[in-house]
Design a protein around this motif. Sequence first.
Motif, PDB file in Angstrom:
ATOM      1  N   THR A  71       0.910  -1.237  -0.025  1.00  0.00           N
ATOM      2  CA  THR A  71       0.040  -0.033  -0.031  1.00  0.00           C
ATOM      3  C   THR A  71       0.874   1.128  -0.040  1.00  0.00           C
ATOM      4  N   LEU A  72       1.929   1.235   0.832  1.00  0.00           N
ATOM      5  CA  LEU A  72       2.764   2.480   0.882  1.00  0.00           C
ATOM      6  C   LEU A  72       3.343   2.515  -0.621  1.00  0.00           C
ATOM      7  N   TYR A  73       4.003   1.760  -1.210  1.00  0.00           N
ATOM      8  CA  TYR A  73       4.597   1.758  -2.596  1.00  0.00           C
ATOM      9  C   TYR A  73       3.497   2.279  -3.634  1.00  0.00           C
ATOM     10  N   GLU A  74       2.069   1.650  -3.509  1.00  0.00           N
ATOM     11  CA  GLU A  74       1.098   1.888  -4.381  1.00  0.00           C
ATOM     12  C   GLU A  74       0.997   3.463  -4.185  1.00  0.00           C
ATOM     13  N   GLU A  75       0.669   3.977  -2.937  1.00  0.00           N
ATOM     14  CA  GLU A  75       0.392   5.457  -2.748  1.00  0.00           C
ATOM     15  C   GLU A  75       1.724   6.331  -3.415  1.00  0.00           C
ATOM     16  N   TRP A  76       2.817   5.726  -3.285  1.00  0.00           N
ATOM     17  CA  TRP A  76       3.861   6.585  -3.602  1.00  0.00           C
ATOM     18  C   TRP A  76       3.931   6.626  -5.132  1.00  0.00           C
ATOM     19  N   VAL A  77       3.903   5.557  -5.867  1.00  0.00           N
ATOM     20  CA  VAL A  77       3.628   5.620  -7.307  1.00  0.00           C
ATOM     21  C   VAL A  77       2.739   6.635  -7.759  1.00  0.00           C
ATOM     22  N   SER A  78       1.460   6.532  -7.177  1.00  0.00           N
ATOM     23  CA  SER A  78       0.352   7.419  -7.455  1.00  0.00           C
ATOM     24  C   SER A  78       0.810   8.952  -7.288  1.00  0.00           C
ATOM     25  N   LYS A  79       1.448   9.162  -6.273  1.00  0.00           N
ATOM     26  CA  LYS A  79       2.138  10.448  -6.070  1.00  0.00           C
ATOM     27  C   LYS A  79       3.191  10.927  -7.080  1.00  0.00           C
ATOM     28  N   ILE A  80       4.067  10.010  -7.261  1.00  0.00           N
ATOM     29  CA  ILE A  80       4.822  10.326  -8.757  1.00  0.00           C
ATOM     30  C   ILE A  80       4.095  10.742 -10.079  1.00  0.00           C
ATOM     31  N   ILE A  81       3.051   9.936 -10.325  1.00  0.00           N
ATOM     32  CA  ILE A  81       2.204  10.231 -11.472  1.00  0.00           C
ATOM     33  C   ILE A  81       1.335  11.881 -11.408  1.00  0.00           C
ATOM     34  N   ASP A  82       0.865  11.917 -10.215  1.00  0.00           N
ATOM     35  CA  ASP A  82       0.329  13.077  -9.806  1.00  0.00           C
ATOM     36  C   ASP A  82       1.183  14.283  -9.858  1.00  0.00           C
ATOM     37  N   SER A  83       2.463  13.975  -9.486  1.00  0.00           N
ATOM     38  CA  SER A  83       3.423  15.151  -9.475  1.00  0.00           C
ATOM     39  C   SER A  83       3.912  15.479 -10.786  1.00  0.00           C
ATOM     40  N   GLU A  84       3.717  14.795 -11.770  1.00  0.00           N
ATOM     41  CA  GLU A  84       3.780  15.017 -13.299  1.00  0.00           C
ATOM     42  C   GLU A  84       2.648  15.449 -14.077  1.00  0.00           C
ATOM     43  N   LEU A 106      18.914  14.615 -16.361  1.00  0.00           N
ATOM     44  CA  LEU A 106      17.390  15.043 -16.184  1.00  0.00           C
ATOM     45  C   LEU A 106      16.603  13.766 -15.464  1.00  0.00           C
ATOM     46  N   MET A 107      16.761  12.692 -16.048  1.00  0.00           N
ATOM     47  CA  MET A 107      16.073  11.578 -15.613  1.00  0.00           C
ATOM     48  C   MET A 107      16.596  11.214 -14.121  1.00  0.00           C
ATOM     49  N   ARG A 108      17.999  11.332 -13.693  1.00  0.00           N
ATOM     50  CA  ARG A 108      18.441  11.117 -12.437  1.00  0.00           C
ATOM     51  C   ARG A 108      17.676  12.074 -11.582  1.00  0.00           C
ATOM     52  N   ASP A 109      17.817  13.342 -11.937  1.00  0.00           N
ATOM     53  CA  ASP A 109      17.132  14.367 -11.065  1.00  0.00           C
ATOM     54  C   ASP A 109      15.750  14.331 -10.771  1.00  0.00           C
ATOM     55  N   LYS A 110      15.075  13.760 -11.878  1.00  0.00           N
ATOM     56  CA  LYS A 110      13.705  13.338 -11.431  1.00  0.00           C
ATOM     57  C   LYS A 110      13.750  12.216 -10.641  1.00  0.00           C
ATOM     58  N   GLU A 111      14.276  11.129 -10.895  1.00  0.00           N
ATOM     59  CA  GLU A 111      14.279  10.035  -9.963  1.00  0.00           C
ATOM     60  C   GLU A 111      14.450  10.461  -8.451  1.00  0.00           C
ATOM     61  N   ASN A 112      15.596  11.399  -8.037  1.00  0.00           N
ATOM     62  CA  ASN A 112      15.929  11.633  -6.912  1.00  0.00           C
ATOM     63  C   ASN A 112      14.630  12.394  -6.271  1.00  0.00           C
ATOM     64  N   GLN A 113      13.869  13.342  -7.025  1.00  0.00           N
ATOM     65  CA  GLN A 113      12.904  14.117  -6.824  1.00  0.00           C
ATOM     66  C   GLN A 113      11.666  13.093  -6.207  1.00  0.00           C
ATOM     67  N   LYS A 114      11.473  11.897  -6.993  1.00  0.00           N
ATOM     68  CA  LYS A 114      10.411  11.161  -6.769  1.00  0.00           C
ATOM     69  C   LYS A 114      10.580  10.215  -5.706  1.00  0.00           C
ATOM     70  N   ILE A 115      11.931   9.781  -5.640  1.00  0.00           N
ATOM     71  CA  ILE A 115      12.166   9.077  -4.267  1.00  0.00           C
ATOM     72  C   ILE A 115      11.848   9.758  -2.975  1.00  0.00           C
ATOM     73  N   ASN A 116      12.233  11.260  -3.079  1.00  0.00           N
ATOM     74  CA  ASN A 116      11.986  11.901  -2.021  1.00  0.00           C
ATOM     75  C   ASN A 116      10.546  12.070  -1.516  1.00  0.00           C
ATOM     76  N   LEU A 117       9.741  11.813  -2.565  1.00  0.00           N
ATOM     77  CA  LEU A 117       8.208  11.845  -2.303  1.00  0.00           C
ATOM     78  C   LEU A 117       7.717  10.369  -1.466  1.00  0.00           C
ATOM     79  N   PHE A 118       8.613   9.530  -1.144  1.00  0.00           N
ATOM     80  CA  PHE A 118       8.188   8.144  -0.721  1.00  0.00           C
ATOM     81  C   PHE A 118       7.893   8.608   0.582  1.00  0.00           C
ATOM     82  N   ASN A 119       8.449   9.390   1.295  1.00  0.00           N
ATOM     83  CA  ASN A 119       8.124   9.573   2.831  1.00  0.00           C
ATOM     84  C   ASN A 119       7.507  10.839   3.093  1.00  0.00           C
ATOM     85  N   GLN A 120       6.717  11.307   2.272  1.00  0.00           N
ATOM     86  CA  GLN A 120       6.126  12.576   2.229  1.00  0.00           C
ATOM     87  C   GLN A 120       4.393  12.217   2.609  1.00  0.00           C
TER      88      GLN A 120
END
Length: 137
Positions: free
Chosen positions: A16-29, A123-137
């Motif tokens: 569930t935690l990973y599902e919510e995180w992936v949803s956040k990634i999609i929303d953030s874009e 750019l991809m690496r920068d975006k990956e880092n941004q999205k990883i940071n969303l995990f615990n938010q």
Amino acid sequence: MISFNYETDFELENETLYEEWVSKIIDSEDKTEGEINYIFCDDEYLLQKNIEFLNHDTLTDIISFDYTMGNLISGDIFISVERVKDNAADFNTEFIEELKRVMAHGILHYCGYKDKTEEDSALMRDKENQKINLFNQ
């Protein structure tokens, strides 16, 4: 809908935690979540997919099949858990952090990000880092 499938003995803790995180990634874009299927497997399984569908006889950590239509993000993301473990050791990072990077990487491809040139990879690496940071938010 985000689903997790296992073709190896690995399983995510707290899907569930990973599902919510992936949803956040999609929303953030500013994209809409469609059907995302993660398939966790071993090197041999993913190598067969790589040969069968891409005609590449090489090991890889991820293969993604993009079914995105417009802003509706959908696809199948195959991840070799073995390759992620090896990469984590090579990059001197924790397995779970490298796994998050690869999981985010697949979604970012669906959002239109590329990684074939140095500039695109940065750019991809920068975006990956941004999205990883969303995990615990």
